[in-house]
Design a protein around this motif. Structure first.
Motif: not given
Length: 586
Positions: A270-271, A273
Motif C-alpha cells: 500500500q505504501q 502503491k
C-alpha cells in the motif's frame, strides 16, 4: 512400575497428573491413584511368557503391518486408484513387497477453530480415541502387561476394569466400558487422519512410537530432517516437523507468524502503491517444513481428509487486528496452493449463545478446583495473586471485536473461493448434539456411520451454564477482609475462604442472605444485543424470532440472578460477618 491412567486411552505420561473421563471433566480422587501391588510377580511373568510364545507369532503376522496402516476407503467418500507409484511409495513398497498406489482423491483439510466452551474437547477426545485404534494396536499388549504385572485394576471414571475385562478388550470382546479401548477406526470409519488436536494429545511415551512409525511409513525421510529444523523469522519452536509428527504441535503460533508477515507485506504494498494480489509463493517455514510435509506424505499413503482442531484459533489468531479480510484471503489462498490441486478447506466454528458461553468460560477459569491448583488464586492479591473479577466486568472485557473480525474473515474467504466452506455448528441444536454435527461435517452425511450410532459417541443432552460456584463468593469476602486489614498476617487465602464457607453453613445462611451486587439494566440490554448480533452473524438465514425465543430467559428473574454476586466489601459490615471476623481472630 508406573501405573496406568486413562483419558479414553491406556497411557499417560508418568510425570503428568492423573486424569479421567473428558465427559465428566473431573480430577481423579485418591481412590483412582495406582495402588502398589503386594502380589508376587514370578508366576505372572511365567504365565505371560507362555502366553506370548503361544500366540505371539500369530499376532505378529496379523498386526505387524499396522504400523503402516493404509486406510480402506469406501467409494462414497474416496477413490483409491491404481497408478504409477511415486518415488516415496515405490521405496516403501519395495521395502515391504507391496503393490504401490497413489491417491487421486483431492486433499481436504478440516480446520476446527473453536470457539471455547463449545464441546471442543469432547470432539477432540473422541477423535483421538478412534485414532489410537489405527496407530497403537500394540498398546493392548503394554496395557495387559502393566495390569498383570502390577496386579491392579484400571480406573476410569467410577468403573474399575479387571484383568479379565482387559483381556476381553484385547480379543475385541465387548466389556461394559465402550470407551476403554477404541473399537472403531478413524481411518476406516471416517476416512480421516488427525494432524493436530488441542485436548487428549499423545503422551511422551507414545511420541517415540509416532516417530518410529513415520520413519517406517516414509523411509526416504531422514531422521535429521525431522529433528534438526533450521530457525528463521517464519519458523516456530511449537510447530516443528518433529512436533507435528509427535502430535504436540500448536498451530496457533504458526498462524500468528503467517498473519503478521502477510499483513506487513500488504502494508508495504500500500505504501508503495502496488496492486495487491494473492501471493501463492509465501508459505512460512513453520508450515512448509512441518504441516505441509506431514499432510502430503500421508495423502500419498491414501488419506484424503485431515483434521486440525484447536479452540484458540478463532479469537487469538484470526481475531487479531492484522487479520483483515485481505490478509485472510491471501492466507487461505496460500494454504490451498500448498495443499495441492483441487484441495479444499472446511472452516468449522462451533457457536454457543454468547451469554451462556461467557458464564461457562468464567466458571472454567475461576471454578472451585482452580482455587487449590492455580497458584495465582491461592496467594493474596498483594502477594502476587489474582482477585476474581465480577462476572459483569469479565463479560464486558471480552473482546467482541475479535470474534466479529474472525467471523468476517471466514465469511469473506468462503464467499470469494468455492473451495473454501465455512460451517457453523449450533451448540443448542435440539435435534442432534454438536459432536455428531462435527462428524457429519467430516462424512458430508447427516447420518452417523453404523459404528458410531450406538449412543456412546454422542455428547448427550445440551449443557447450559445454569449454576455458579459458591467458592467464588466466599473468596470475595476473604479478599475484602484481607485488604481491609481484618485478618491475622499468618492467615492464608485458602484457610479464610474455607472458614467463611464453614461458618455460613453452620449458621444456616446462603448467598441470598448476604449483600449482593447485581448488574444494571444497561448491562443486560448490552448483553442481549451482543448475543443477538453474534448469533445473527453465525446463522444469517435463521428467522429473527428464533433468537428472540432463546433470549426470553432474560425475562425470568431467577436467570438474572446468575449474574449477581456477593459484594465482599459491603458484606464485611454485616453483623454475621463481624461475628465471624471476631471469632476468626481468636
Amino acid at each position: 512400575m508406573q501405573g496406568v491412567c486413562l483419558r479414553f486411552h491406556p497411557y499417560s505420561n508418568p510425570e503428568a497428573s492423573w486424569c479421567t473421563s473428558v465427559t465428566t471433566r473431573r480430577s481423579c480422587s485418591s481412590e483412582d491413584m495406582p495402588r502398589s501391588s503386594t502380589k508376587p510377580h514370578v508366576l505372572k511373568i511365567l504365565l505371560l511368557s507362555i502366553l506370548g510364545v503361544a500366540i505371539g507369532p500369530i499376532y505378529f503376522l496379523a498386526v505387524w503391518d499396522t504400523t503402516s496402516i493404509t486406510p480402506s476407503f469406501s467409494t462414497a467418500t474416496s477413490n483409491h486408484v491404481e497408478g504409477p507409484p511415486s518415488s516415496l511409495e515405490a521405496a516403501t513398497s519395495r521395502r515391504r513387497g507391496e503393490a504401490a498406489t497413489t491417491n487421486s482423491s483431492p486433499l481436504r483439510l478440516i480446520l476446527h477453530v473453536g470457539l471455547p466452551k463449545t464441546a471442543t474437547s469432547a470432539i477432540q477426545c473422541r477423535l483421538s480415541d478412534m485414532e489410537r485404534h489405527d496407530v497403537y494396536v500394540i498398546e493392548k499388549w503394554y496395557l495387559l502387561l502393566f495390569a498383570w504385572m502390577d496386579g491392579r485394576s484400571v480406573s476410569h471414571s467410577t468403573t474399575r476394569l479387571s484383568f479379565t475385562c482387559l483381556f476381553g478388550e484385547f480379543l475385541e470382546f465387548h466389556c461394559r466400558r465402550p470407551h476403554f479401548l477404541p473399537l472403531s477406526s478413524l481411518s476406516k470409519v471416517l476416512s480421516a487422519k488427525i494432524v493436530e488436536i488441542e485436548s487428549c494429545r499423545t503422551e511422551q511415551f507414545l511420541h517415540k512410537v509416532r516417530i518410529q512409525q513415520y520413519l517406517e511409513n516414509f523411509p526416504l525421510v531422514p531422521l535429521h530432517e525431522i529433528r534438526n529444523q533450521s530457525l528463521s523469522t517464519s519458523s516456530s519452536k511449537y510447530t516443528t516437523y518433529e512436533r507435528v509428527i509427535k502430535g504436540s504441535s500448536v498451530l496457533q503460533h504458526c498462524l500468528d507468524i503467517w498473519i503478521t508477515q502477510l499483513y506487513q507485506q500488504q502494508q508495504q504494498q500500500q505504501q508503495q502503491k502496488q496492486k495487491q494480489h494473492n501471493d501463492s509463493g509465501f508459505i512460512p517455514d513453520c508450515r512448509g517444513n512441518s504441516y505441509q510435509k506431514y499432510i502430503h506424505n500421508y495423502h500419498q499413503k491414501g488419506y484424503s481428509t485431515f483434521i486440525i482442531s484447536n479452540e484458540n484459533l478463532a479469537l487469538p489468531s484470526f481475531g487479531k487486528q492484522e487479520s483483515t479480510p485481505q490478509t485472510c484471503d491471501t492466507l487461505f489462498h496460500n494454504m490451498l496452493h500448498s495443499l495441492g490441486k483441487d484441495s479444499e478447506i472446511d472452516i468449522v466454528l462451533s457457536q454457543r449463545l454468547h451469554f451462556d458461553r461467557m458464564i461457562s468460560m468464567f466458571g472454567q477459569e475461576y471454578d472451585g478446583e482452580k482455587f487449590y491448583t492455580r497458584p495465582r488464586l491461592t496467594r493474596w492479591p498483594d502477594k502476587g495473586g489474582d482477585a476474581v473479577p465480577f462476572l459483569e466486568d469479565y463479560i464486558r472485557d471480552f473482546p467482541l471485536e475479535r470474534l466479529a473480525r474472525s467471523m468476517n474473515c471466514f465469511r469473506y474467504v468462503s464467499s470469494t473461493n468455492p473451495r473454501i466452506r465455512w460451517r457453523v455448528l449450533d451448540f443448542h441444536n435440539k435435534k442432534t448434539d454438536i459432536v455428531t454435527s462435527f462428524v457429519n461435517v467430516i462424512t458430508r452425511n447427516d447420518t452417523l456411520p453404523p459404528e458410531l450410532a450406538n449412543g456412546h459417541w454422542t455428547l448427550g443432552t445440551e449443557n447450559m451454564a445454569m449454576e455458579r460456584d459458591g467458592k467464588i463468593h466466599y473468596d470475595r469476602i476473604a479478599v475484602a477482609a484481607k485488604k481491609a486489614g481484618l485478618l491475622p498476617k499468618s492467615a492464608t487465602r485458602n484457610e479464610v475462604r474455607n472458614a467463611v464457607s464453614k461458618y455460613l453453613e453452620e449458621k444456616g445462611l446462603t448467598m441470598s442472605d448476604l449483600k449482593m451486587k447485581c448488574p444494571s439494566e444497561t448491562f443486560y440490554d448490552d448483553l442481549i444485543k451482543a448475543t443477538a448480533m453474534i448469533h445473527q452473524m453465525s446463522f444469517p438465514k435463521e428467522p429473527a424470532n428464533i433468537i428472540r425465543q432463546k433470549l426470553r430467559m432474560f425475562d425470568v428473574p431467577h436467570f438474572r440472578d446468575l449474574f449477581c454476586e456477593v459484594d465482599g466489601n459491603a458484606t464485611l459490615h454485616d453483623e454475621v460477618m463481624q461475628s465471624f471476623l471476631a471469632q476468626y481472630k481468636t
